[in-house]
Design an enzyme around this catalytic site. Structure first.
Site, mmCIF file in Angstrom:
data_model
loop_
_atom_site.group_PDB
_atom_site.id
_atom_site.type_symbol
_atom_site.label_atom_id
_atom_site.label_comp_id
_atom_site.label_asym_id
_atom_site.label_seq_id
_atom_site.Cartn_x
_atom_site.Cartn_y
_atom_site.Cartn_z
ATOM 1 N N ASP A 17 -1.802 -0.881 6.029
ATOM 2 C CA ASP A 17 -1.977 -0.241 7.335
ATOM 3 C C ASP A 17 -3.445 -0.019 7.670
ATOM 4 O O ASP A 17 -3.760 0.506 8.745
ATOM 5 C CB ASP A 17 -1.243 1.110 7.372
ATOM 6 C CG ASP A 17 -1.879 2.135 6.457
ATOM 7 O OD1 ASP A 17 -2.249 3.213 6.934
ATOM 8 O OD2 ASP A 17 -2.014 1.859 5.252
ATOM 9 N N ASP A 71 0.872 -1.168 0.000
ATOM 10 C CA ASP A 71 0.000 0.000 0.000
ATOM 11 C C ASP A 71 0.916 1.227 0.000
ATOM 12 O O ASP A 71 2.143 1.099 0.137
ATOM 13 C CB ASP A 71 -0.880 -0.034 1.256
ATOM 14 C CG ASP A 71 -1.746 1.199 1.400
ATOM 15 O OD1 ASP A 71 -2.379 1.606 0.414
ATOM 16 O OD2 ASP A 71 -1.772 1.774 2.502
ATOM 17 N N MET A 72 0.356 2.421 -0.113
ATOM 18 C CA MET A 72 1.208 3.608 -0.161
ATOM 19 C C MET A 72 0.969 4.555 1.024
ATOM 20 O O MET A 72 1.822 4.693 1.893
ATOM 21 C CB MET A 72 0.991 4.347 -1.490
ATOM 22 C CG MET A 72 1.954 5.506 -1.707
ATOM 23 S SD MET A 72 1.818 6.220 -3.372
ATOM 24 C CE MET A 72 0.248 7.090 -3.229
ATOM 25 N N ASP A 73 -0.192 5.202 1.055
ATOM 26 C CA ASP A 73 -0.451 6.215 2.084
ATOM 27 C C ASP A 73 -0.508 5.593 3.475
ATOM 28 O O ASP A 73 -1.261 4.644 3.713
ATOM 29 C CB ASP A 73 -1.771 6.935 1.793
ATOM 30 C CG ASP A 73 -1.681 7.785 0.545
ATOM 31 O OD1 ASP A 73 -0.963 8.794 0.581
ATOM 32 O OD2 ASP A 73 -2.320 7.434 -0.470
ATOM 33 N N LYS A 97 -10.209 -0.146 -3.039
ATOM 34 C CA LYS A 97 -10.234 -0.973 -1.830
ATOM 35 C C LYS A 97 -11.431 -0.557 -0.983
ATOM 36 O O LYS A 97 -11.758 0.627 -0.944
ATOM 37 C CB LYS A 97 -8.944 -0.781 -1.026
ATOM 38 C CG LYS A 97 -7.663 -1.100 -1.777
ATOM 39 C CD LYS A 97 -6.438 -0.700 -0.950
ATOM 40 C CE LYS A 97 -5.152 -0.819 -1.725
ATOM 41 N NZ LYS A 97 -3.969 -0.406 -0.946
#
Length: 221
Positions: free
Chosen positions: A167, A8-10, A142
């Site tokens: 997260d 994931d990124m953020d 998502k």
């Protein structure tokens, strides 16, 4: 053996969630929306388009189109990332370790595609990633599995050969729905929340990861 890892990124690679909150407040306030802390908790897991539609439904504005307002949010976040963005703990170490082990590395995010290069270049990690996908390019963001399925296809990897780092609960659900074993990396204030029990493994930060953990996960039925 692990063949691929999808991140994931953020909130996982970069501490960008405060930037999204700031941009949401700045932009929607500028068109007359009263942005409240309680409602920004509701919008936290949404795509940028979903957030824009959410606030418009609550408090419709005149003049600017939804697309224009959405683009303003994205541009504001990009600016904040490019000037203030910092990597989360363990990011560079885990990426380096995976690359040395010749594991394919991908990224799957609900964020708009234009944000991704800003993050990768700000953190100096662009060269690690073989593929990345945004919810912009799929039918559903998502917690639907679409963005993970697209990234698997780009990597040329089967779900059972891959693990994912997430997260958020929505991200974990997305990875699991795609058939990928998910490792939760919750923020410190949420680490003990039972919602993360859905993930087959949990870490306090990416720096806790090692290949034994990943291989053990993949060997589970």
């Amino acid at each position: 053996m692990i063949q691929a890892v999808i991140f994931d990124m953020d909130g996982l690679l970069i501490d960008s969630e405060p930037f999204w909150k700031q941009a949401e407040y700045d932009v929607f306030s500028s068109v007359g929306v009263e942005v409240t802390t309680d409602l920004t908790k509701v919008t936290a897991a949404m795509t940028t388009r979903e957030v824009t539609e959410f606030w418009y439904a609550k408090q419709p504005w005149l003049g600017a189109s939804l697309e224009d307002v959405e683009n303003r949010v994205v541009e504001r976040v990009k600016y904040l990332i490019e000037t203030q963005g910092k990597a989360m703990q363990g990011v560079h170490d885990v990426l380096n370790s995976l690359q040395q082990a010749k594991v394919k590395i991908g990224l799957a995010t609900n964020s708009p595609k234009d944000i991704i290069p800003s993050v990768l270049h700000r953190l100096n990690i662009a060269d690690y990633f073989m593929a990345y996908s945004s919810a912009d390019k799929v039918n559903r963001g998502k917690p639907a599995p679409d963005v993970y399925q697209l990234t698997l296809k780009k990597l040329g990897t089967e779900a059972h050969q891959c693990i994912a780092f997430e997260d958020s609960l929505g991200g974990i659900k997305a990875a699991l729905a795609a058939g990928i074993k998910a490792i939760a990396v919750p923020h410190a204030n949420e680490f003990d929340h039972d919602k993360f029990d859905l993930a087959p493994h949990k870490l306090r930060s990416l720096s806790e990861f090692n290949h034994h953990i990943g291989n053990a996960l993949l060997s589970q039925p």
